[in-house]
Write an enzyme that holds these catalytic residues in place. Structure first.
Site, PDB file in Angstrom:
ATOM      1  N   GLU A 180       0.716  -1.322  -0.514  1.00 54.09           N
ATOM      2  CA  GLU A 180      -0.066  -0.166   0.318  1.00 54.09           C
ATOM      3  C   GLU A 180       0.945   1.855  -0.247  1.00 54.09           C
ATOM      4  O   GLU A 180       0.538   2.017   0.709  1.00 54.09           O
ATOM      5  CB  GLU A 180      -0.873  -0.172   0.995  1.00 54.09           C
ATOM      6  CG  GLU A 180      -1.515  -1.630   0.799  1.00 54.09           C
ATOM      7  CD  GLU A 180      -2.973  -1.379   1.619  1.00 54.09           C
ATOM      8  OE1 GLU A 180      -4.410  -1.831   1.892  1.00 54.09           O
ATOM      9  OE2 GLU A 180      -2.810  -0.861   3.212  1.00 54.09           O
ATOM     10  N   GLU A 372      -5.665  -8.078  -0.941  1.00 57.13           N
ATOM     11  CA  GLU A 372      -6.301  -7.665   0.516  1.00 57.13           C
ATOM     12  C   GLU A 372      -7.612  -7.154   0.084  1.00 57.13           C
ATOM     13  O   GLU A 372      -8.121  -6.372  -1.018  1.00 57.13           O
ATOM     14  CB  GLU A 372      -5.960  -6.916   0.948  1.00 57.13           C
ATOM     15  CG  GLU A 372      -4.686  -6.796   2.008  1.00 57.13           C
ATOM     16  CD  GLU A 372      -4.072  -6.356   3.091  1.00 57.13           C
ATOM     17  OE1 GLU A 372      -4.578  -4.926   3.306  1.00 57.13           O
ATOM     18  OE2 GLU A 372      -3.038  -4.926   2.767  1.00 57.13           O
TER      19      GLU A 372
END
EC number: 3.2.1.86
Length: 474
Positions: A180, A372
């Site tokens: 991320e 995710e």
């Protein structure tokens, strides 16, 4: 017949800093996440606004023990195999291999541990998908070098990456560089080990650090392909596109700007050059990127695929109203009145996943990997000792259907790893009660519990989903 290809990689995801624990075993060094406490000071530390370079006796640090994957990985991987996993996403703790981060030679205890983990995966036919840096910069690099604001970290990370590619060659072929990466803008200490001095231009610090990470990521991609041309390297985005809060043109523009803010990193990693819009963004924020000779050439080493997390979509307006805001995955957003929300206020939007996937593939024309996705919720035992998490099954079912629709739209999706397949410590809140897993771990927010693993109802459901290659979702 299933819309998912036969080669589709079904599995789940954990992260070293949220599951391993054993924070000082095996000569591991301290990392940024080890300094982030549970409780009232957590957010200020994560944002880089409160300097924490020493552990405090009066604070509780959830990552120190986490869920003890370090000692229980064989049990946990066996549970994954029982569900039929084809892939297991995890991360390597940089400070297990290089305790301070700037050493010349790696810590062999760390290499031995991860080799054992990956061999255990391969024993069951599970492909490891490995993130090199998942919110855990060695603290020595923060205190001695200023973390990613310092160009030296490109060198240190490249050495670490090469060590991983060589040490685990033949065991791991799917790699991610930074988890991320765009979260650096929203949670700078978590994302990049950044701590700010009073009065400095935080945007200058963040975007210069971002440049260093982007160069390091491109170098790692180059090295991975040199070590083994079969290696596949991806970038990783905290995904979820922004909707305009209304059809007012100013709101549409605000949503476009918010999307660009998050996609900036992936624009560079997937396209190999800074996007045209970044020049104006930097100018208006007073940012000057200091590049070394050759950086632009290095950035041309683009990723093989684009991976991303997706929990919720977001809304943007030209007039962001603090009284109508939420923070899905620490990214600020306006509440969407058309969506139901989770226990933690995150909007539930399966169609948003399909929209995000279409937007990303239109933009990058590279295979996608959803690494995710999941529902953080409070789980409770029923009187018969079972955990009937139908709410989680419902969330995952609808998102898998949305993935299938995106594949039917023509998007190449490599695989799907649900987040926190075995309960772990929440990165955002530090809680254990915010659970994502198919497997319950007996541990509470204060760190109490036996760590016993218990299969939830969703465990058996996901096993059926994988066995049917996504066809049986009931």
């Amino acid at each position: 017949m299933s819309v998912f290809p036969e080669s589709f990689l079904w599995g789940g995801a954990l992260a070293a800093n949220q599951s391993e624990g054993a924070f000082r075993e095996g000569d591991k060094g301290l990392t940024t996440v080890d300094m982030i406490p549970h409780g009232e000071h957590r957010m200020a530390v994560k944002l880089g606004l409160e300097k924490r370079f020493q552990l405090r006796d009066d604070e509780f640090y959830p990552s120190h023990e986490a869920t003890d994957f370090y000692h229980r990985y064989k049990e946990d991987i066996a549970l994954m195999a029982e569900m039929g996993f084809k892939v297991f996403r995890t991360s390597i703790a940089w400070s297990r291999l290089f305790p301070q981060g700037d050493e010349i030679t790696p810590n062999q205890q760390g290499i031995a541990f991860y080799r054992s983990v990956f061999e255990e995966c391969k024993k069951y036919g599970i492909e490891p998908l490995v993130t090199l840096c998942h919110f855990d910069v060695p603290m020595h690099l923060v205190t001695e070098y200023g973390s990613w604001r310092n160009r030296k970290l490109v060198e240190f990370f490249s050495r670490y990456a090469r060590t991983c590619f060589e040490a685990f060659d033949g065991l791991v072929k799917y790699w991610l560089t930074f988890n991320e990466i765009n979260i650096m803008l929203h949670s700078p200490f978590s994302g990049a080990g950044l701590v700010f001095e009073e009065g400095e231009n935080q945007d200058q610090v963040k975007y210069q650090a971002a440049h260093h990470q982007l160069v390091a990521s491109a170098l790692a991609t180059k090295i991975a392909h040199e070590v083994n041309p079969q290696n596949q390297v991806g970038c990783m985005l905290a995904g979820g596109n922004f909707y305009p809060y209304s059809c007012k043109p100013e709101d549409v523009w605000a949503a476009l700007e918010k999307d660009r803010e998050n996609l900036f990193f992936i624009d560079v990693q997937a396209r190999g050059t800074y996007p045209a819009y970044s020049a104006r963004v930097f100018r208006e924020k007073g940012v000057t990127i200091n590049k070394a000779p050759g950086d632009d050439e290095i950035l041309k080493n683009t990723v093989d695929f684009v991976s991303f997390s997706y929990y919720a979509s977001r809304c943007a307006s030209a007039e962001m109203n603090a009284n109508n805001s939420s923070a899905a995955n620490v990214v600020k957003s306006l509440r969407n009145p058309y969506l139901q929300v989770s226990d933690w206020g995150w909007g539930i939007d399966p169609l948003g996943l399909r929209i995000t996937m279409n937007m990303m593939y239109d933009r990058y024309q590279k295979p996608l990997f959803l690494v995710e996705n999941g529902l953080g919720a409070k789980d409770e035992f029923a009187a018969n000792g079972e955990i009937n998490d139908d709410y989680r099954i419902s969330y995952l079912r609808e998102h898998i259907r949305a993935m299938g629709e995106a594949i039917a739209d023509g998007i190449p999706l490599m695989g799907y790893t649900t987040w926190g397949c075995i309960d772990l410590v929440s990165a955002s809140t530090g809680e254990m009660s915010k659970r994502y897993g198919f497997v319950f771990v007996d541990r509470d927010d204060a760190g109490n519990g036996t760590l016993t693993r218990t299969r939830k109802k969703s465990f058996w459901w996901y096993k059926k989903v994988i066995a049917s290659n996504g066809e049986d979702l009931e």
